[in-house]
Design an enzyme around this catalytic site. Structure first.
Site, PDB file in Angstrom:
ATOM      1  N   GLU A  76       5.253  -6.030  -2.317  1.00 49.76           N
ATOM      2  CA  GLU A  76       4.341  -5.709  -1.170  1.00 49.76           C
ATOM      3  C   GLU A  76       4.331  -7.030  -0.154  1.00 49.76           C
ATOM      4  O   GLU A  76       4.380  -6.826   1.079  1.00 49.76           O
ATOM      5  CB  GLU A  76       3.112  -5.037  -1.289  1.00 49.76           C
ATOM      6  CG  GLU A  76       3.123  -3.803  -1.726  1.00 49.76           C
ATOM      7  CD  GLU A  76       1.645  -3.283  -1.885  1.00 49.76           C
ATOM      8  OE1 GLU A  76       1.705  -2.044  -0.945  1.00 49.76           O
ATOM      9  OE2 GLU A  76       0.752  -3.585  -2.163  1.00 49.76           O
ATOM     10  N   SER A  92      -9.295  -4.412  -1.591  1.00 42.42           N
ATOM     11  CA  SER A  92     -10.211  -5.095  -1.178  1.00 42.42           C
ATOM     12  C   SER A  92     -10.473  -6.240  -1.559  1.00 42.42           C
ATOM     13  O   SER A  92     -10.064  -6.872  -2.383  1.00 42.42           O
ATOM     14  CB  SER A  92     -11.518  -4.343  -1.207  1.00 42.42           C
ATOM     15  OG  SER A  92     -11.875  -4.473  -2.720  1.00 42.42           O
ATOM     16  N   TYR A 136      -0.140   6.895  -3.188  1.00 38.47           N
ATOM     17  CA  TYR A 136      -0.991   5.907  -4.367  1.00 38.47           C
ATOM     18  C   TYR A 136      -2.315   6.344  -4.343  1.00 38.47           C
ATOM     19  O   TYR A 136      -2.965   7.056  -5.072  1.00 38.47           O
ATOM     20  CB  TYR A 136      -0.840   4.590  -4.480  1.00 38.47           C
ATOM     21  CG  TYR A 136       0.316   3.667  -4.793  1.00 38.47           C
ATOM     22  CD1 TYR A 136       1.485   4.645  -5.348  1.00 38.47           C
ATOM     23  CD2 TYR A 136       0.409   2.604  -5.426  1.00 38.47           C
ATOM     24  CE1 TYR A 136       2.551   4.272  -6.043  1.00 38.47           C
ATOM     25  CE2 TYR A 136       1.672   2.099  -5.993  1.00 38.47           C
ATOM     26  CZ  TYR A 136       2.806   2.987  -6.292  1.00 38.47           C
ATOM     27  OH  TYR A 136       3.791   2.373  -7.081  1.00 38.47           O
ATOM     28  N   SER A 183      -0.079   5.724   5.076  1.00 40.10           N
ATOM     29  CA  SER A 183       0.624   5.256   6.298  1.00 40.10           C
ATOM     30  C   SER A 183       1.807   6.080   6.403  1.00 40.10           C
ATOM     31  O   SER A 183       2.532   6.291   5.640  1.00 40.10           O
ATOM     32  CB  SER A 183       0.854   3.838   6.256  1.00 40.10           C
ATOM     33  OG  SER A 183      -0.301   3.107   5.963  1.00 40.10           O
TER      34      SER A 183
END
Length: 383
Positions: free
Chosen positions: A235, A360, A117, A151
């Site tokens: 998620e 964030s 992404y 990741s």
């Protein structure tokens, strides 16, 4: 406030605890551990459908499994991206052929996934992605661009990539959700990113004409934004409760260190410990309140704001209770081991990223302001 676990749930918990006690300490690499989980049927419990080599479980049983896993000290998961993100997305938007091809290897722990992404210019602003997927003469896609903060890209067999398939499109228009095999030497380059902790949990991924089959577009060409937003909704959930068990273990270790060092004699420090304990309990109640709910646009953002700031404050407290010793590494410097950290130092440094990755704090507050409170949208292009 707490879940009411039934007798069947408690029997499921006992089974999970016994299995983890018998297998979690076995020495094996992370990929081998995924295969062990898959062979025992522990992957895919949350999928609404069975028949892919997985077994299904109720929501309360999923909570029991997640909590027992966290308590067991079992190895970190490598397959959670495929299990928790890709699989629900395929179940919601994929074709029967896509589900039949990709879900069984995930359930068996045989194929690992990463998420393509974020980009250097499209992190929190996902609609700004510039990675391009263009059709070649055979009708397949050739993917060109760069992803970042990916990741497990160095371990993954596949990557689900948000790419621009319509030339000249902007923002959330003209995007597609593609499944891309990672084993493409010369066309995919994975470069680890070294963090403050000295480790490399994230990667840059460079695509240079990487191949993706047309039948591996999920949700249809041009519908990538809708699919991508759907995936982001998967998620957070049961895993939040397991995360909090890990947090409780870390807090217990910090309290024990405060007692051992005598730092607990400081009333201000004691107050910080009590506040952290109370905030952790509040996070659990909030997670239980929202678990399984739908339609709450701000629930995930509130949860992220709560745990990210909490974990950073715990990291700060961890080094404070160590005093001057927190500035000294656990071993003398050597060329072979130039960057050794003890656990509290690791906690402090890694937690600095908590308020950045996964959206964030600023982005989470904007979501709450616009989607929950109905405040005017943030002006674009303002510096």
């Amino acid at each position: 406030m707490d879940f009411g676990f039934s007798a069947a749930d408690e029997a499921f918990r006992v089974e999970a605890r016994a299995w983890l006690a018998a297998h979690a300490d076995a020495a094996q690499d992370r990929r081998g551990w995924e295969r062990t989980l898959g062979a025992a049927g522990w992957i895919g419990l949350s999928w609404p459908e069975g028949g892919y080599g997985n077994r299904t479980a109720t929501l309360t049983q999923q909570v029991a499994w997640a909590e027992e896993y966290a308590r067991s000290g079992a190895p970190p998961r490598s397959g959670h991206i495929g299990e928790k993100l890709l699989a629900p997305t395929l179940l919601a938007h994929g074709t029967e052929e896509q589900k039949a091809r990709f879900l069984p290897p995930v359930a068996a722990g045989e194929e690992l996934w990463c998420q393509g992404y974020s980009e250097p210019g499209a992190g929190s602003d996902l609609a700004a992605v510039r990675t391009v997927a263009a059709r070649d003469a055979t009708g397949a896609y050739r993917v060109t661009g760069q992803k970042i903060w990916t990741s497990l890209a160095h371990e993954a067999d596949w990557c689900f990539v948000l790419a621009r398939t319509e030339p000249g499109s902007r923002r959330h228009h003209g995007l597609s959700f593609l499944l891309v095999p990672m084993d493409q030497p010369g066309r995919i380059d994975v470069r680890p990113i070294r963090q403050l902790t000295g480790t490399s949990d994230f990667n840059e991924v460079f695509f240079d004409g990487a191949h993706a089959r047309v039948e591996h577009v999920v949700g249809g060409e041009g519908n990538g934004w809708r699919v991508a937003m759907s995936l982001l909704g998967f998620e957070r959930g049961v895993s939040t409760l397991a995360q909090q068990i890990g947090f409780a273990r870390e807090l217990e270790q910090v309290v024990r260190a405060a007692v051992d060092t005598g730092a607990v004699a400081d009333p201000v420090l004691r107050d910080r410990i009590v506040r952290l304990w109370a905030e952790l309990r509040t996070m659990r109640w909030n997670a239980l309140r929202t678990l399984g709910g739908a339609g709450d646009a701000g629930a995930a953002s509130v949860a992220k704001l709560l745990w990210a700031g909490w974990h950073q404050r715990l990291g700060e407290l961890a080094v404070q209770v160590r005093g001057a010793g927190a500035a000294v590494g656990p071993a003398d410097w050597t060329p072979a081991a130039p960057y050794e950290l003890e656990p509290f130092q690791q906690l402090f440094l890694f937690s600095r990223a908590d308020t950045i990755y996964g959206g964030s704090d600023q982005v989470q507050r904007t979501i709450i302001a616009e989607r929950v409170l109905g405040l005017p949208r943030e002006p674009k292009g303002v510096v």
